[in-house]
Design a protein around this motif. Sequence first.
Motif, PDB file in Angstrom:
ATOM      1  N   GLU A 282       0.860  -1.187   0.000  1.00 36.93           N
ATOM      2  CA  GLU A 282       0.000   0.000   0.000  1.00 36.93           C
ATOM      3  C   GLU A 282       0.897   1.239   0.000  1.00 36.93           C
ATOM      4  OE1 GLU A 282      -2.585  -1.023   3.276  1.00 36.93           O
ATOM      5  OE2 GLU A 282      -3.800  -2.332   2.017  1.00 36.93           O
ATOM      6  N   THR A 283       1.057   1.926   1.119  1.00 35.28           N
ATOM      7  CA  THR A 283       1.889   3.139   1.110  1.00 35.28           C
ATOM      8  C   THR A 283       3.356   2.875   0.760  1.00 35.28           C
ATOM      9  OG1 THR A 283       2.308   3.124   3.515  1.00 35.28           O
ATOM     10  CG2 THR A 283       0.384   4.363   2.728  1.00 35.28           C
ATOM     11  N   PRO A 284       3.927   1.695   1.041  1.00 38.27           N
ATOM     12  CA  PRO A 284       5.313   1.487   0.615  1.00 38.27           C
ATOM     13  C   PRO A 284       5.531   1.644  -0.894  1.00 38.27           C
ATOM     14  CG  PRO A 284       4.806  -0.072   2.326  1.00 38.27           C
ATOM     15  CD  PRO A 284       3.498   0.610   1.952  1.00 38.27           C
ATOM     16  N   VAL A 285       4.501   1.443  -1.685  1.00 39.96           N
ATOM     17  CA  VAL A 285       4.642   1.640  -3.131  1.00 39.96           C
ATOM     18  C   VAL A 285       5.038   3.093  -3.416  1.00 39.96           C
ATOM     19  CG1 VAL A 285       3.376   1.666  -5.316  1.00 39.96           C
ATOM     20  CG2 VAL A 285       3.092  -0.243  -3.733  1.00 39.96           C
ATOM     21  N   LEU A 286       4.462   4.027  -2.668  1.00 42.39           N
ATOM     22  CA  LEU A 286       4.828   5.437  -2.827  1.00 42.39           C
ATOM     23  C   LEU A 286       6.256   5.692  -2.357  1.00 42.39           C
ATOM     24  CD1 LEU A 286       1.490   7.062  -1.629  1.00 42.39           C
ATOM     25  CD2 LEU A 286       2.291   6.746  -3.986  1.00 42.39           C
ATOM     26  N   PHE A 287       6.698   4.947  -1.347  1.00 38.50           N
ATOM     27  CA  PHE A 287       8.084   5.034  -0.891  1.00 38.50           C
ATOM     28  C   PHE A 287       9.032   4.578  -1.997  1.00 38.50           C
ATOM     29  CE2 PHE A 287      11.744   2.735   0.875  1.00 38.50           C
ATOM     30  CZ  PHE A 287      12.386   3.762   1.553  1.00 38.50           C
ATOM     31  N   TYR A 288       8.739   3.406  -2.590  1.00 34.88           N
ATOM     32  CA  TYR A 288       9.589   2.889  -3.663  1.00 34.88           C
ATOM     33  C   TYR A 288       9.674   3.891  -4.814  1.00 34.88           C
ATOM     34  CZ  TYR A 288       9.008  -1.648  -1.327  1.00 34.88           C
ATOM     35  OH  TYR A 288       8.996  -2.667  -0.419  1.00 34.88           O
ATOM     36  N   ALA A 289       8.536   4.449  -5.181  1.00 30.15           N
ATOM     37  CA  ALA A 289       8.509   5.421  -6.284  1.00 30.15           C
ATOM     38  C   ALA A 289       9.340   6.657  -5.938  1.00 30.15           C
ATOM     39  CB  ALA A 289       7.069   5.814  -6.604  1.00 30.15           C
ATOM     40  N   ALA A 290       9.212   7.138  -4.717  1.00 33.28           N
ATOM     41  CA  ALA A 290       9.957   8.332  -4.305  1.00 33.28           C
ATOM     42  C   ALA A 290      11.457   8.069  -4.333  1.00 33.28           C
ATOM     43  CB  ALA A 290       9.515   8.782  -2.915  1.00 33.28           C
TER      44      ALA A 290
ATOM     45  N   VAL B 218       6.254  11.004   7.184  1.00 32.59           N
ATOM     46  CA  VAL B 218       7.590  10.973   6.573  1.00 32.59           C
ATOM     47  C   VAL B 218       7.477  10.814   5.060  1.00 32.59           C
ATOM     48  CG1 VAL B 218       9.711   9.610   6.392  1.00 32.59           C
ATOM     49  CG2 VAL B 218       8.786  10.205   8.632  1.00 32.59           C
ATOM     50  N   LEU B 219       6.571   9.986   4.611  1.00 35.54           N
ATOM     51  CA  LEU B 219       6.368   9.800   3.173  1.00 35.54           C
ATOM     52  C   LEU B 219       5.941  11.111   2.517  1.00 35.54           C
ATOM     53  CD1 LEU B 219       6.423   7.630   0.978  1.00 35.54           C
ATOM     54  CD2 LEU B 219       4.042   7.126   1.542  1.00 35.54           C
ATOM     55  N   ILE B 220       5.054  11.837   3.155  1.00 42.99           N
ATOM     56  CA  ILE B 220       4.638  13.150   2.638  1.00 42.99           C
ATOM     57  C   ILE B 220       5.843  14.083   2.563  1.00 42.99           C
ATOM     58  CG2 ILE B 220       3.276  15.215   3.158  1.00 42.99           C
ATOM     59  CD1 ILE B 220       1.158  13.235   4.374  1.00 42.99           C
ATOM     60  N   LEU B 221       6.646  14.100   3.622  1.00 47.49           N
ATOM     61  CA  LEU B 221       7.842  14.952   3.631  1.00 47.49           C
ATOM     62  C   LEU B 221       8.818  14.552   2.523  1.00 47.49           C
ATOM     63  CD1 LEU B 221       8.471  15.258   7.477  1.00 47.49           C
ATOM     64  CD2 LEU B 221       7.578  17.035   5.923  1.00 47.49           C
ATOM     65  N   MET B 222       8.924  13.269   2.252  1.00 45.45           N
ATOM     66  CA  MET B 222       9.794  12.812   1.165  1.00 45.45           C
ATOM     67  C   MET B 222       9.315  13.372  -0.170  1.00 45.45           C
ATOM     68  SD  MET B 222      10.491   8.839   2.262  1.00 45.45           S
ATOM     69  CE  MET B 222      11.588   8.460   0.885  1.00 45.45           C
ATOM     70  N   TRP B 223       8.004  13.304  -0.403  1.00 43.75           N
ATOM     71  CA  TRP B 223       7.471  13.802  -1.667  1.00 43.75           C
ATOM     72  C   TRP B 223       7.554  15.319  -1.760  1.00 43.75           C
ATOM     73  CZ3 TRP B 223       6.762  11.545  -6.155  1.00 43.75           C
ATOM     74  CH2 TRP B 223       6.759  10.148  -6.191  1.00 43.75           C
ATOM     75  N   VAL B 224       7.383  16.019  -0.644  1.00 43.95           N
ATOM     76  CA  VAL B 224       7.557  17.480  -0.642  1.00 43.95           C
ATOM     77  C   VAL B 224       9.007  17.819  -0.954  1.00 43.95           C
ATOM     78  CG1 VAL B 224       7.545  19.540   0.848  1.00 43.95           C
ATOM     79  CG2 VAL B 224       5.591  17.965   0.870  1.00 43.95           C
TER      80      VAL B 224
END
Length: 137
Positions: free
Chosen positions: A64-72, A123-129
């Motif tokens: 789920e959210t780790p997919v966004l981590f991998y993409a980032a 943290v994921l949001i901060l990574m994308w920001v």
Amino acid sequence: MTAVLPPLFIMVALAIVTVFLLAAFRIIPSLSDKALAKEAAKGRKDVFSPRSKLFADNLQNQFETPVLFYAAVLLAIITEPVSDWFITLAWVYAIARVLHTIVHVTVNIVIVRLALFTVSVVVLILMWVSLHNNLMG
């Protein structure tokens, strides 16, 4: 660039370990209990132990959210340079997710899981920001 790879590999390892543990909680009992194996073959997941459900639920969480981590992380690597801030965030994310898994499949204290999940999402949001600011400038 390579400094951001260890948290990525940790996340991949977490998913793989969870797959093997789920398999152990489902396959091993099925080998010794033919009735359980027959019901499982029909697609019934409720025949397995509650612990195996925790592993199954956690495995689903790993996609789920780790997919966004991998993409980032991959986007950060491709667009270089990867900032120290981004690397720190990646480490915090991976650690929070590992702790989330440990809590989920052991004591399963929902408020602790929620806190760890919240940390990982923030943290994921901060990574994308951070990525946005680096790329859009």
